[in-house]
Design an enzyme around this catalytic site. Structure first.
Site, PDB file in Angstrom:
ATOM      1  N   CYS A  41     -60.764  98.961  28.281  1.00 21.46           N
ATOM      2  CA  CYS A  41     -60.459  97.813  27.424  1.00 21.46           C
ATOM      3  C   CYS A  41     -59.835  96.720  28.296  1.00 21.46           C
ATOM      4  O   CYS A  41     -59.571  96.924  29.483  1.00 21.46           O
ATOM      5  CB  CYS A  41     -59.503  98.237  26.306  1.00 21.46           C
ATOM      6  SG  CYS A  41     -57.830  98.620  26.879  1.00 21.46           S
ATOM      7  N   GLU A  93     -56.301 105.579  31.057  1.00 21.31           N
ATOM      8  CA  GLU A  93     -56.265 104.799  32.296  1.00 21.31           C
ATOM      9  C   GLU A  93     -54.842 104.396  32.668  1.00 21.31           C
ATOM     10  O   GLU A  93     -54.431 104.499  33.830  1.00 21.31           O
ATOM     11  CB  GLU A  93     -57.092 103.515  32.168  1.00 21.31           C
ATOM     12  CG  GLU A  93     -58.534 103.718  31.832  1.00 21.31           C
ATOM     13  CD  GLU A  93     -58.809 103.589  30.335  1.00 21.31           C
ATOM     14  OE1 GLU A  93     -58.136 104.287  29.537  1.00 21.31           O
ATOM     15  OE2 GLU A  93     -59.697 102.808  29.966  1.00 21.31           O
TER      16      GLU A  93
END
Length: 146
Positions: free
Chosen positions: A80, A52
């Protein structure tokens, strides 16, 4: 090929590099792909080199703006807390993920970054897209380590 299929392809490529198989794609408001990436934590020896983070940074460069208003972050695993906060800071419009992460997730589990009053931008979140396929990649990878 859909953005989630591209993210899964990036996850499979990450596994071949002996990285945790997570892939990410960023599309703009019109659905055009701005960037795609897979985990490179081991290769770069950088604990922040999550798929990401790499995809968001590259998309920002491609778009020529630090904010990605209207963009969608597609990722094979629930982001996360670090990656969720990055999505907020990049101001993406939507986060779409595959498998839920009961242990390390930061959107629906764990820190639940977008639910904090201090979160200055809250994107739409859609989880469970191609969940079984994304989860199977992760289970196979970790089973191979045991």
């Amino acid at each position: 090929m859909t953005p989630m299929e591209m993210a899964l392809e990036e996850a499979r490529a990450a596994a071949l590099r002996e990285e945790v198989p997570i892939g990410a794609v960023v599309t703009d408001a019109e659905g055009r792909v701005l960037s795609r990436a897979g985990n490179r934590v081991e290769e770069l020896r950088d604990p922040s080199a999550h798929a990401e983070m790499l995809a968001l940074r590259a998309a920002s460069l491609a778009a020529g703006d630090k904010h990605l208003a209207g963009a969608t972050l597609w990722v094979t695993l629930e982001p996360c807390a670090m990656c969720a906060q990055a999505a907020s800071l990049f101001r993406v419009g939507r986060v779409v993920f595959g498998a839920y992460d009961l242990k390390g997730g930061g959107t629906e589990h764990g820190a639940r970054v977008f639910r904090h009053p201090q979160c200055n931008h809250v994107p739409e979140v859609v989880g469970g897209v191609r969940e079984s396929e994304a989860g199977a990649l992760l289970r196979a990878f970790f089973a191979g380590l045991r």
